[in-house]
Design an enzyme around this catalytic site. Structure first.
Site, PDB file in Angstrom:
ATOM      1  N   GLU A   1      -8.249   7.165  -7.009  1.00 13.83           N
ATOM      2  CA  GLU A   1      -9.350   8.108  -6.748  1.00 13.83           C
ATOM      3  C   GLU A   1     -10.197   8.462  -7.971  1.00 13.83           C
ATOM      4  O   GLU A   1     -10.469   9.629  -8.213  1.00 13.83           O
ATOM      5  CB  GLU A   1      -8.778   9.399  -6.154  1.00 13.83           C
ATOM      6  CG  GLU A   1      -7.940   9.184  -4.906  1.00 13.83           C
ATOM      7  CD  GLU A   1      -7.392  10.485  -4.337  1.00 13.83           C
ATOM      8  OE1 GLU A   1      -7.309  11.490  -5.049  1.00 13.83           O
ATOM      9  OE2 GLU A   1      -7.028  10.485  -3.146  1.00 13.83           O
TER      10      GLU A   1
ATOM     11  N   GLU B   1      -3.218   4.651   3.471  1.00 15.37           N
ATOM     12  CA  GLU B   1      -2.755   6.021   3.770  1.00 15.37           C
ATOM     13  C   GLU B   1      -3.310   6.420   5.133  1.00 15.37           C
ATOM     14  O   GLU B   1      -4.118   7.334   5.256  1.00 15.37           O
ATOM     15  CB  GLU B   1      -3.196   6.984   2.668  1.00 15.37           C
ATOM     16  CG  GLU B   1      -2.668   6.577   1.301  1.00 15.37           C
ATOM     17  CD  GLU B   1      -2.947   7.588   0.196  1.00 15.37           C
ATOM     18  OE1 GLU B   1      -3.323   8.739   0.477  1.00 15.37           O
ATOM     19  OE2 GLU B   1      -2.778   7.218  -0.978  1.00 15.37           O
TER      20      GLU B   1
END
Ligand code: GLA
Length: 388
Positions: free
Chosen positions: A159, A268
């Site tokens: 991220e 995810e």
């Protein structure tokens, strides 16, 4: 007459056998998708502690890859400047290896769940550039060396790309200042340097479907590779909802990443069914404000406390079906699909973006019974040619 009877009997047998094979569609996710991609699940130390044998059995039945939900984050492995805590992560890795599963390490360089002492000195002043490089280097060296040969792949950086395709000014990037690329490059460089040959290195990111962010991720991978670093794959975190993101964005992201020649992973996966996040993933912490737990908001924001209504159960199944149809159609490009949690009770979506709600984002209910969505997902793969 006799010959005719034998022929008829043979015909009945053939029909019976092929019906049985068609009717016998796999009841396990990893079997259903054995020819397509690995089937993964994020787990907590609790799942494999032996205290919940039913959950463990479910995990072993359906999944051949695991991710640690929190056990390998910097705050778990290295909670204090002189404290290392490898116990739960060792248990996770040993469990995966003992069960022949693909074992992911998650995650080495992230702005979140990383204690401040990584970036500041004991007196609270910011570390210098040299100190930061040394902190990142020695952390990655210690961790990847500890798990050498037992972890198949690392999410090296998590991220770091912003929604507009630039870099996020958070954590390591904020501490270093300047262009975030330097942090990503150092992290991959140290992972490449210290992990044993054969270990894979991934970049993992959310909202990769957003065209501007996708461009940022593609550029990052290109740049890292141009700098001679091994980047084996990109994880598309899939914290999605019933009606977002648009399917064409998902397909475009898979195609563009696959064109880079990296492994594409859906890392995810969960499908949020609750209001607010239905319309798009909420970024930031504003909805964590206590006012959203006041009685007047509760009915509207947390509507399924007593159970999931049948029509939403159907919507969840339909959404999972369309997502897995996409994954299956792109199976030549996708290496792994990982759910972020085994059952609804273990999902972070009960606490985010609004705390203390009852969400139903996974394929299994809190009591481990399957959602309708499981059957929808199991039904998609075509049986192998020989059995048709
Ligand atoms: C991110 C991280 C995961 C996890 C989820 C939410 O996507 O990569 O490790 O923390 O958020 O739980």
């Amino acid at each position: 007459m006799k010959a005719k009877s034998i022929l008829f009997l043979a015909f009945v047998c053939i029909v019976a056998v092929s019906c049985d094979q068609v009717g016998n569609k796999p009841t396990s996710l990893k079997e259903a998708y054995a020819d397509s991609f690995k089937m993964g699940c994020a787990i907590s130390p609790m799942t494999i502690s032996g205290r919940n044998p039913e959950a463990q059995e479910l995990l072993e039945k359906h999944f051949n890859a695991i991710s640690p939900d929190n056990a390998m984050k910097p705050e778990s492995l290295h909670p204090g400047p002189d404290v290392w805590n490898f116990g739960p992560a060792d248990a996770y890795v040993d469990y995966g290896k003992a069960h022949g599963m693909f074992v992911l390490g998650h995650t080495l360089c992230w702005h979140n769940q990383t204690p401040d002492f990584f970036w500041t000195r004991p007196d609270g002043t910011p570390k210098s550039r040299e100190e930061l490089v040394e902190t990142l280097r020695s952390y990655i060296e210690t961790v990847v060396t500890h798990f050498a040969g037992r972890v198949d792949a690392w999410d090296v950086v998590n991220e770091i790309v912003a929604e507009d395709g630039g870099f996020r000014d958070l954590g390591w990037v904020h501490a270093f200042g300047g262009d975030g690329y330097e942090v990503a490059k150092l992290a991959f460089q140290f992972a490449n340097e210290y992990a044993p040959e054969g270990t894979e290195f991934y970049y993992n990111e959310f909202n990769v479907w957003r065209p501007s962010k996708l461009e940022g991720v593609v550029n990052l991978v290109r740049r890292l590779r141009a700098d001679g670093l091994k980047v084996d794959g990109v994880g598309i975190q899939a914290h999605w909802g019933l009606n977002y993101p648009k399917n064409e964005y998902i397909e475009e992201a898979i195609d563009q990443l696959a064109e880079l020649g990296v492994k594409v992973m859906i890392t995810e996966l969960d499908v949020d069914v609750l209001p607010i996040s239905k319309e798009g993933q909420v970024i930031g912490r504003s909805l964590q404000d206590p006012q959203y737990q006041l009685e007047e908001f509760e009915e509207f924001l947390d509507p399924y406390k007593e159970g999931l209504p049948a029509e939403v159960e159907d919507q969840l199944a339909a959404r999972y079906e369309e997502l897995f149809r996409i994954f299956y159609n792109h199976r030549d490009q996708i290496d792994r699909v990982t759910f972020w949690g085994l059952h609804d009770g273990a999902s972070w979506k009960n606490g985010s973006p609004i705390p203390r709600r009852t969400n139903y984002p996974l394929l299994f209910n809190r009591d481990l019974t399957p959602h309708k969505a499981l059957d929808a997902v199991l039904t998609i793969p075509e049986p192998p040619k020989a059995e048709q």
